[in-house]
Write a protein that holds these residues in place. Structure first.
Motif, PDB file in Angstrom:
ATOM      1  N   LEU A  37      11.625  -3.784  -2.109  1.00  0.00           N
ATOM      2  CA  LEU A  37      11.764  -3.859  -0.661  1.00  0.00           C
ATOM      3  C   LEU A  37      10.804  -4.886  -0.054  1.00  0.00           C
ATOM      4  O   LEU A  37      11.208  -5.738   0.749  1.00  0.00           O
ATOM      5  CB  LEU A  37      11.515  -2.480  -0.048  1.00  0.00           C
ATOM      6  CG  LEU A  37      11.556  -2.378   1.477  1.00  0.00           C
ATOM      7  CD1 LEU A  37      12.957  -2.674   1.998  1.00  0.00           C
ATOM      8  CD2 LEU A  37      11.105  -0.989   1.928  1.00  0.00           C
ATOM      9  N   VAL A  38       9.535  -4.814  -0.458  1.00  0.00           N
ATOM     10  CA  VAL A  38       8.519  -5.683   0.146  1.00  0.00           C
ATOM     11  C   VAL A  38       8.642  -7.118  -0.339  1.00  0.00           C
ATOM     12  O   VAL A  38       8.699  -8.062   0.459  1.00  0.00           O
ATOM     13  CB  VAL A  38       7.105  -5.137  -0.145  1.00  0.00           C
ATOM     14  CG1 VAL A  38       6.039  -6.134   0.336  1.00  0.00           C
ATOM     15  CG2 VAL A  38       6.898  -3.781   0.526  1.00  0.00           C
ATOM     16  N   ASN A  39       8.673  -7.294  -1.659  1.00  0.00           N
ATOM     17  CA  ASN A  39       8.661  -8.641  -2.221  1.00  0.00           C
ATOM     18  C   ASN A  39      10.025  -9.320  -2.216  1.00  0.00           C
ATOM     19  O   ASN A  39      10.108 -10.550  -2.213  1.00  0.00           O
ATOM     20  CB  ASN A  39       8.113  -8.592  -3.660  1.00  0.00           C
ATOM     21  CG  ASN A  39       6.669  -8.138  -3.705  1.00  0.00           C
ATOM     22  OD1 ASN A  39       5.817  -8.683  -3.012  1.00  0.00           O
ATOM     23  ND2 ASN A  39       6.394  -7.141  -4.524  1.00  0.00           N
TER      24      ASN A  39
ATOM     25  N   ASP B 297       5.440   4.776   1.799  1.00  0.00           N
ATOM     26  CA  ASP B 297       5.199   5.853   0.836  1.00  0.00           C
ATOM     27  C   ASP B 297       6.467   6.211   0.068  1.00  0.00           C
ATOM     28  O   ASP B 297       6.994   7.322   0.145  1.00  0.00           O
ATOM     29  CB  ASP B 297       4.632   7.083   1.537  1.00  0.00           C
ATOM     30  CG  ASP B 297       5.491   7.542   2.701  1.00  0.00           C
ATOM     31  OD1 ASP B 297       6.203   6.700   3.270  1.00  0.00           O
ATOM     32  OD2 ASP B 297       5.458   8.743   3.037  1.00  0.00           O
ATOM     33  N   ILE B 298       6.941   5.226  -0.694  1.00  0.00           N
ATOM     34  CA  ILE B 298       8.067   5.446  -1.602  1.00  0.00           C
ATOM     35  C   ILE B 298       7.621   4.998  -2.984  1.00  0.00           C
ATOM     36  O   ILE B 298       6.595   4.317  -3.109  1.00  0.00           O
ATOM     37  CB  ILE B 298       9.329   4.680  -1.140  1.00  0.00           C
ATOM     38  CG1 ILE B 298       9.072   3.165  -1.121  1.00  0.00           C
ATOM     39  CG2 ILE B 298       9.772   5.164   0.236  1.00  0.00           C
ATOM     40  CD1 ILE B 298      10.306   2.339  -0.770  1.00  0.00           C
ATOM     41  N   PRO B 299       8.339   5.358  -4.044  1.00  0.00           N
ATOM     42  CA  PRO B 299       7.915   4.976  -5.398  1.00  0.00           C
ATOM     43  C   PRO B 299       7.681   3.475  -5.545  1.00  0.00           C
ATOM     44  O   PRO B 299       8.269   2.654  -4.825  1.00  0.00           O
ATOM     45  CB  PRO B 299       9.069   5.462  -6.272  1.00  0.00           C
ATOM     46  CG  PRO B 299       9.635   6.621  -5.519  1.00  0.00           C
ATOM     47  CD  PRO B 299       9.513   6.246  -4.074  1.00  0.00           C
ATOM     48  N   ALA B 300       6.816   3.113  -6.490  1.00  0.00           N
ATOM     49  CA  ALA B 300       6.321   1.747  -6.637  1.00  0.00           C
ATOM     50  C   ALA B 300       7.433   0.714  -6.844  1.00  0.00           C
ATOM     51  O   ALA B 300       7.400  -0.373  -6.247  1.00  0.00           O
ATOM     52  CB  ALA B 300       5.319   1.683  -7.780  1.00  0.00           C
ATOM     53  N   VAL B 301       8.399   1.028  -7.691  1.00  0.00           N
ATOM     54  CA  VAL B 301       9.431   0.032  -8.007  1.00  0.00           C
ATOM     55  C   VAL B 301      10.300  -0.288  -6.791  1.00  0.00           C
ATOM     56  O   VAL B 301      10.456  -1.456  -6.417  1.00  0.00           O
ATOM     57  CB  VAL B 301      10.293   0.482  -9.209  1.00  0.00           C
ATOM     58  CG1 VAL B 301      11.472  -0.462  -9.396  1.00  0.00           C
ATOM     59  CG2 VAL B 301       9.444   0.520 -10.482  1.00  0.00           C
TER      60      VAL B 301
ATOM     61  N   ASP C 183       0.858  -1.184   0.000  1.00  0.00           N
ATOM     62  CA  ASP C 183       0.000   0.000   0.000  1.00  0.00           C
ATOM     63  C   ASP C 183       0.898   1.238   0.000  1.00  0.00           C
ATOM     64  O   ASP C 183       1.730   1.414   0.889  1.00  0.00           O
ATOM     65  CB  ASP C 183      -0.888  -0.023   1.249  1.00  0.00           C
ATOM     66  CG  ASP C 183      -1.913   1.106   1.267  1.00  0.00           C
ATOM     67  OD1 ASP C 183      -1.723   2.124   0.577  1.00  0.00           O
ATOM     68  OD2 ASP C 183      -2.920   0.962   1.996  1.00  0.00           O
ATOM     69  N   ALA C 184       0.719   2.099  -0.987  1.00  0.00           N
ATOM     70  CA  ALA C 184       1.571   3.284  -1.126  1.00  0.00           C
ATOM     71  C   ALA C 184       1.381   4.276   0.010  1.00  0.00           C
ATOM     72  O   ALA C 184       2.208   5.177   0.195  1.00  0.00           O
ATOM     73  CB  ALA C 184       1.297   3.979  -2.456  1.00  0.00           C
TER      74      ALA C 184
END
Length: 353
Positions: free
Chosen positions: A61-63, A52-56, A47-48
């Protein structure tokens, strides 16, 4: 003959069906298994408004890091939390759904949703749509507004309904920290423990946020200083999560008649290396025994239902930290859960929004 067009007063608005009430909490894994925890973490942290960092870079980072490596550890903690009825957060949500439906009556249709995982916001809204409901009230279960919690619920709801041919009237609860029954609900539980033990200190621990998110919410770009600006809640800082947390503490301290100097407001659950709002709960806890404080009553007033952050983090992990530092007695004040006064609070919120 005098013929005039009837103009109904604004207050004469008539509802031609039930009012849908969507109560929304953050979410929980479907089970404490590693795959389910990993799935939950991915949805939550992608969730952005949360990270709250750019999508890529967020995806990397998450995946690539957080979900693969954090999921096994988190799964073990969720197993400690899990009960015969499953996740406490979901269980209490289901009970509240039933009790609130009974309290509101047939003019309303109450449905529970989670911002992440199930039951989903989409499922609840689709049910309202199929029933032709055009008056919907959304109640995020977050006493204090934050972009990463309440704001995320708003965005998700609006993203879903924007494609409907008939967009319903939607009313949102923004925050409810000032509601007298919300404050009294926590005060009632606190008084129970205060009557049984003479505590040296009272800790009010709230979920933390990165400082950058607080700055983004400061529309003046000058009010937020992470200090005295949170000394009161005013028009220019009323949307600041940190300021709202300090206001919640002030209201609870007043309700419980706690003297000045005997309580602390602090923030837990920080993630990553960026600075989060301070003071940090774990740092405060380590310092307390050295100041002669041997007993603490700990509140978590950012949560209305017990969950990993209350039962495990505050109730277990912080207790161990306090005792390791020389403390002797640590007690968690449980959340409102399914208490009657919490149902009363929700009834008031729904009927006055």
């Amino acid at each position: 003959m005098d013929v005039s067009v009837f103009q109904p007063p604004v207050t004469a608005r008539k509802s031609y069906g039930k009012t849908g009430v969507l109560i929304v909490n953050l979410g929980t894994p479907d089970s404490p298994s590693v795959p389910d925890v990993r799935k939950y973490l991915r949805e939550f942290l992608m969730d952005a408004r949360v990270i709250d960092i750019p999508a890529v870079p967020r995806s990397v980072l998450v995946n690539g890091i957080i979900a693969p490596f954090r999921a096994p550890k988190s799964a073990k903690i969720y197993k400690q939390l899990w009960t015969e009825t499953g996740s406490p957060l979901k269980y209490y949500g289901q009970v509240v759904e039933r009790e609130l439906q009974l309290a509101l009556g047939d003019e309303y249709l109450v449905r529970l949703a989670m911002r992440y995982q199930s039951p989903s916001i989409n499922a609840g809204l689709e049910e309202f749509q199929k029933l032709g409901l055009t008056d919907i009230i959304v109640v995020p279960f977050f006493p204090q507004y934050a972009s990463a919690s309440t704001g995320s619920v708003y965005e998700k709801v609006m993203d879903i309904v924007k494609n409907w041919q008939v967009i319903p009237s939607i009313r949102f609860i923004n925050r409810f920290l000032e509601h007298p029954k919300f404050i009294e609900g926590f005060a009632q539980i606190g008084r129970k423990y205060m009557a049984a033990y003479d505590y040296d200190h009272f800790l009010f621990s709230y979920h933390g946020l990165p400082e950058r998110q607080i700055r983004k919410g400061d529309v003046t770009k000058s009010v937020c200083q992470f200090g005295e600006c949170c000394g009161s809640l005013q028009p220019l800082n009323q949307h600041c999560y940190r300021a709202q947390c300090f206001e919640t503490t002030r209201l609870l301290v007043k309700a419980l008649n706690i003297p000045e100097g005997k309580y602390t407001t602090c923030f837990q659950s920080r993630l990553g290396s960026d600075p989060w709002i301070k003071p940090y709960t774990d740092d405060i806890i380590k310092e307390l025994p050295g100041k002669g404080i041997k007993s603490v009553l700990a509140f978590s007033p950012a949560f209305v239902a017990d969950c990993l952050e209350t039962t495990i983090e505050v109730g277990v992990e912080y207790k161990e930290l306090f005792e390791q530092a020389g403390g002797q007695h640590w007690q968690l004040v449980e959340s409102l859960n399914d208490s009657p006064i919490w149902i009363e609070t929700l009834v008031d919120l729904v009927k006055t929004v």
